[in-house]
Motif scaffolding. Structure first.
Motif, PDB file in Angstrom:
ATOM      1  N   MET A   1       0.840  -1.193   0.000  1.00 55.34           N
ATOM      2  CA  MET A   1       0.000   0.000   0.000  1.00 55.34           C
ATOM      3  C   MET A   1       0.875   1.243   0.000  1.00 55.34           C
ATOM      4  O   MET A   1       1.870   1.325   0.721  1.00 55.34           O
ATOM      5  N   VAL A   2       0.514   2.227  -0.836  1.00 52.14           N
ATOM      6  CA  VAL A   2       1.294   3.453  -0.946  1.00 52.14           C
ATOM      7  C   VAL A   2       1.095   4.292   0.312  1.00 52.14           C
ATOM      8  O   VAL A   2      -0.035   4.526   0.753  1.00 52.14           O
ATOM      9  N   ALA A   3       2.191   4.730   0.910  1.00 47.26           N
ATOM     10  CA  ALA A   3       2.118   5.493   2.164  1.00 47.26           C
ATOM     11  C   ALA A   3       1.622   6.907   1.890  1.00 47.26           C
ATOM     12  O   ALA A   3       2.071   7.576   0.952  1.00 47.26           O
ATOM     13  N   ARG A   4       0.675   7.353   2.718  1.00 49.02           N
ATOM     14  CA  ARG A   4       0.184   8.716   2.581  1.00 49.02           C
ATOM     15  C   ARG A   4       1.186   9.680   3.178  1.00 49.02           C
ATOM     16  O   ARG A   4       2.045   9.326   3.985  1.00 49.02           O
ATOM     17  N   ALA A   5       1.069  10.920   2.797  1.00 50.27           N
ATOM     18  CA  ALA A   5       1.977  11.946   3.300  1.00 50.27           C
ATOM     19  C   ALA A   5       1.713  12.171   4.786  1.00 50.27           C
ATOM     20  O   ALA A   5       0.570  12.295   5.224  1.00 50.27           O
ATOM     21  N   ASP A   6       2.782  12.219   5.562  1.00 51.11           N
ATOM     22  CA  ASP A   6       2.643  12.442   6.995  1.00 51.11           C
ATOM     23  C   ASP A   6       3.923  13.104   7.502  1.00 51.11           C
ATOM     24  O   ASP A   6       4.877  13.309   6.730  1.00 51.11           O
ATOM     25  N   PHE A   7       3.968  13.406   8.783  1.00 46.97           N
ATOM     26  CA  PHE A   7       5.183  13.980   9.358  1.00 46.97           C
ATOM     27  C   PHE A   7       5.229  13.669  10.858  1.00 46.97           C
ATOM     28  O   PHE A   7       4.209  13.407  11.498  1.00 46.97           O
ATOM     29  N   GLU A   8       6.444  13.725  11.365  1.00 50.66           N
ATOM     30  CA  GLU A   8       6.683  13.616  12.803  1.00 50.66           C
ATOM     31  C   GLU A   8       7.291  14.937  13.252  1.00 50.66           C
ATOM     32  O   GLU A   8       8.071  15.554  12.522  1.00 50.66           O
ATOM     33  N   HIS A   9       6.992  15.354  14.443  1.00 54.74           N
ATOM     34  CA  HIS A   9       7.547  16.616  14.910  1.00 54.74           C
ATOM     35  C   HIS A   9       8.031  16.484  16.340  1.00 54.74           C
ATOM     36  O   HIS A   9       7.507  15.671  17.122  1.00 54.74           O
ATOM     37  N   SER A  10       9.016  17.264  16.647  1.00 53.26           N
ATOM     38  CA  SER A  10       9.596  17.274  17.989  1.00 53.26           C
ATOM     39  C   SER A  10      10.059  18.684  18.304  1.00 53.26           C
ATOM     40  O   SER A  10      10.337  19.481  17.397  1.00 53.26           O
ATOM     41  N   GLU A  11      10.129  18.986  19.574  1.00 51.73           N
ATOM     42  CA  GLU A  11      10.547  20.311  19.987  1.00 51.73           C
ATOM     43  C   GLU A  11      12.066  20.400  19.985  1.00 51.73           C
ATOM     44  O   GLU A  11      12.763  19.533  20.530  1.00 51.73           O
ATOM     45  N   GLY A  12      12.561  21.446  19.347  1.00 50.32           N
ATOM     46  CA  GLY A  12      13.988  21.703  19.329  1.00 50.32           C
ATOM     47  C   GLY A  12      14.309  23.004  20.036  1.00 50.32           C
ATOM     48  O   GLY A  12      13.430  23.704  20.567  1.00 50.32           O
ATOM     49  N   ALA A  13      15.576  23.346  20.029  1.00 46.56           N
ATOM     50  CA  ALA A  13      15.999  24.565  20.720  1.00 46.56           C
ATOM     51  C   ALA A  13      15.440  25.812  20.045  1.00 46.56           C
ATOM     52  O   ALA A  13      15.055  26.780  20.713  1.00 46.56           O
ATOM     53  N   ASP A  14      15.357  25.802  18.688  1.00 44.09           N
ATOM     54  CA  ASP A  14      14.896  26.986  17.948  1.00 44.09           C
ATOM     55  C   ASP A  14      13.422  26.916  17.589  1.00 44.09           C
ATOM     56  O   ASP A  14      12.877  27.888  17.070  1.00 44.09           O
ATOM     57  N   GLY A  15      12.777  25.791  17.813  1.00 46.24           N
ATOM     58  CA  GLY A  15      11.386  25.641  17.439  1.00 46.24           C
ATOM     59  C   GLY A  15      11.079  24.199  17.107  1.00 46.24           C
ATOM     60  O   GLY A  15      11.849  23.274  17.434  1.00 46.24           O
ATOM     61  N   VAL A  16       9.984  23.975  16.405  1.00 46.33           N
ATOM     62  CA  VAL A  16       9.549  22.626  16.070  1.00 46.33           C
ATOM     63  C   VAL A  16      10.377  22.089  14.913  1.00 46.33           C
ATOM     64  O   VAL A  16      10.614  22.792  13.923  1.00 46.33           O
TER      65      VAL A  16
ATOM     66  N   LEU B   1       0.059  21.122   9.338  1.00 44.81           N
ATOM     67  CA  LEU B   1       1.288  21.916   9.416  1.00 44.81           C
ATOM     68  C   LEU B   1       1.009  23.316   9.929  1.00 44.81           C
ATOM     69  O   LEU B   1       1.750  23.866  10.751  1.00 44.81           O
ATOM     70  N   ASP B   2      -0.093  23.913   9.424  1.00 42.81           N
ATOM     71  CA  ASP B   2      -0.432  25.269   9.858  1.00 42.81           C
ATOM     72  C   ASP B   2      -0.771  25.330  11.340  1.00 42.81           C
ATOM     73  O   ASP B   2      -0.650  26.388  11.974  1.00 42.81           O
ATOM     74  N   ALA B   3      -1.220  24.195  11.902  1.00 42.06           N
ATOM     75  CA  ALA B   3      -1.602  24.183  13.312  1.00 42.06           C
ATOM     76  C   ALA B   3      -0.398  24.119  14.246  1.00 42.06           C
ATOM     77  O   ALA B   3      -0.535  24.348  15.450  1.00 42.06           O
ATOM     78  N   LEU B   4       0.780  23.801  13.709  1.00 39.33           N
ATOM     79  CA  LEU B   4       1.980  23.747  14.545  1.00 39.33           C
ATOM     80  C   LEU B   4       2.449  25.146  14.901  1.00 39.33           C
ATOM     81  O   LEU B   4       2.083  26.133  14.261  1.00 39.33           O
TER      82      LEU B   4
END
Length: 368
Positions: A1-16, A36-39
């Motif tokens: 199955m083709v993977a849908r677009a997604d992302f992982e996010h984590s907090e860094g020193a300068d931002g997400v 993305l806009d909600a981050l």
């Protein structure tokens, strides 16, 4: 199955820090742009884990990076090529608000419109000059006029226009008589309604309304016909075989409108007088014989001559304007419609301006 677009996010020193996964393609994006806009403020966009990216996905990444001043990392060679192409053209896709004062923008629009009108007027004058040169060349070369083309235009410009011009003028005559009678009735001078209808129809309204109708009907037809011929390269084909488009296309149309305008103007004036006479007979109990006798007394011959002087000038103006606008078509079928509209607007505007000039000129001569 083709993977849908997604992302992982984590907090860094300068931002997400955002790490994309799956396929950043139009079919697999889903609600990724909204998430993305909600981050919060994003510092890094990592593309090392994506399977594929297309132009839409690259645009999402580029827009997000520009909005958050984030850096893009881990892009493959193909992905970087798309990102570079969008980055180099990003100014074309951004709409910048015009922050100048409203009065400055208004003055700019007025100036732009004035320059366009002036250039249009110069173009019409130049086109008229080219037509005069073509007439002299035709006379000098002793070439025969294209009477078949002129007679054909007589049919379209003149004969076919008789019903609509007659009906319009007849109704206008009734309206003038009715409105004039209402005002004159206050002073017990309803009989002078005949004066109003007779002089207004012969001197001004009959010819002016005819010119407006011919401009809207025949002037637009000239522009549309010639514009279509330009698009289909018929005009260029004429030049290739040695036929002058000015002589074959323009002169017959201008000649037809010039010759038929006096006839149509006189016909319209008679119809307007007939409409006014009908109202005077029915509404004011003025017999037709009295109406006709009164018209003979109050309409001077100068009004008739004024109409005959103005009519050919209006005909030339309408024909030249319609043909000029048709000759300006260059690109596509949409321009045919634009030039047709311009032909009608320009012809009606110039006819009214010229009519005002004639009114002042003949008044200065004492032809009142």
């Amino acid at each position: 199955m083709v993977a849908r677009a997604d992302f992982e996010h984590s907090e860094g020193a300068d931002g997400v820090e955002v790490r994309f996964t799956g396929r950043l393609t139009l079919a697999r994006l889903g609600d990724l742009p909204a998430r993305l806009d909600a981050l919060g403020p994003i510092a890094t966009l990592d593309l090392s884990a994506i399977d594929r990216i297309d132009t839409v996905g690259a645009w999402i990444v580029t827009r997000t990076a520009a909005d958050h001043d984030a850096r893009i990392t881990g892009a493959s060679a193909d992905a970087q090529r798309l990102l570079d192409a969008l980055a180099s053209d990003k100014s074309e896709y951004r709409v910048h608000r015009d922050r100048r004062p409203a009065w400055v923008r208004m003055l700019e629009q007025i100036g732009t419109a004035s320059v366009a009108v002036w250039n249009e007027l110069l173009g019409i004058v130049g086109f008229f000059g080219a037509m005069i040169v073509a007439i002299f060349n035709q006379i000098r070369a002793r070439r025969r006029l294209r009477w078949n083309a002129i007679v054909t235009r007589f049919q379209t410009v003149g004969v076919d226009a008789l019903p609509i011009i007659g009906l319009m003028s007849f109704l206008i005559g009734i309206v003038i008589a009715q409105q004039g009678a209402v005002q004159l009735e206050q002073f017990g001078l309803e009989v002078f309604t005949i004066n109003l209808v007779g002089r207004a129809s012969i001197r001004e309204l009959g010819l002016l309304m005819t010119a407006i109708m011919v401009a809207g009907r025949s002037g637009s037809a000239f522009a549309a016909q010639i514009g279509t011929m330009k698009l289909t390269e018929e005009v260029d084909a004429m030049r290739t075989i040695g036929v002058s488009p000015m002589e074959a296309i323009v002169l017959p149309r201008v000649a037809a409108s010039t010759i038929t305008m006096p006839l149509l103007g006189f016909y319209a004036s008679l119809c307007a007088i007939a409409g006014g006479g009908l109202f005077c007979w029915v509404g004011l109990d003025i017999p037709p014989l009295t109406y006709i006798q009164r018209l003979r007394e109050i309409i001077p011959m100068t009004d008739f001559w004024i109409m005959l002087i103005k009519a050919p000038v209006f005909g030339i103006l309408i024909g030249v304007t319609g043909c000029y606008e048709g000759m300006q078509v260059r690109q596509n079928a949409e321009e045919v419609g634009q030039r047709t509209t311009s032909a009608v607007v320009a012809a009606i505007f110039l006819v009214i301006v010229l009519d005002a000039f004639f009114a002042v000129f003949f008044s200065s001569l004492g032809w009142n």
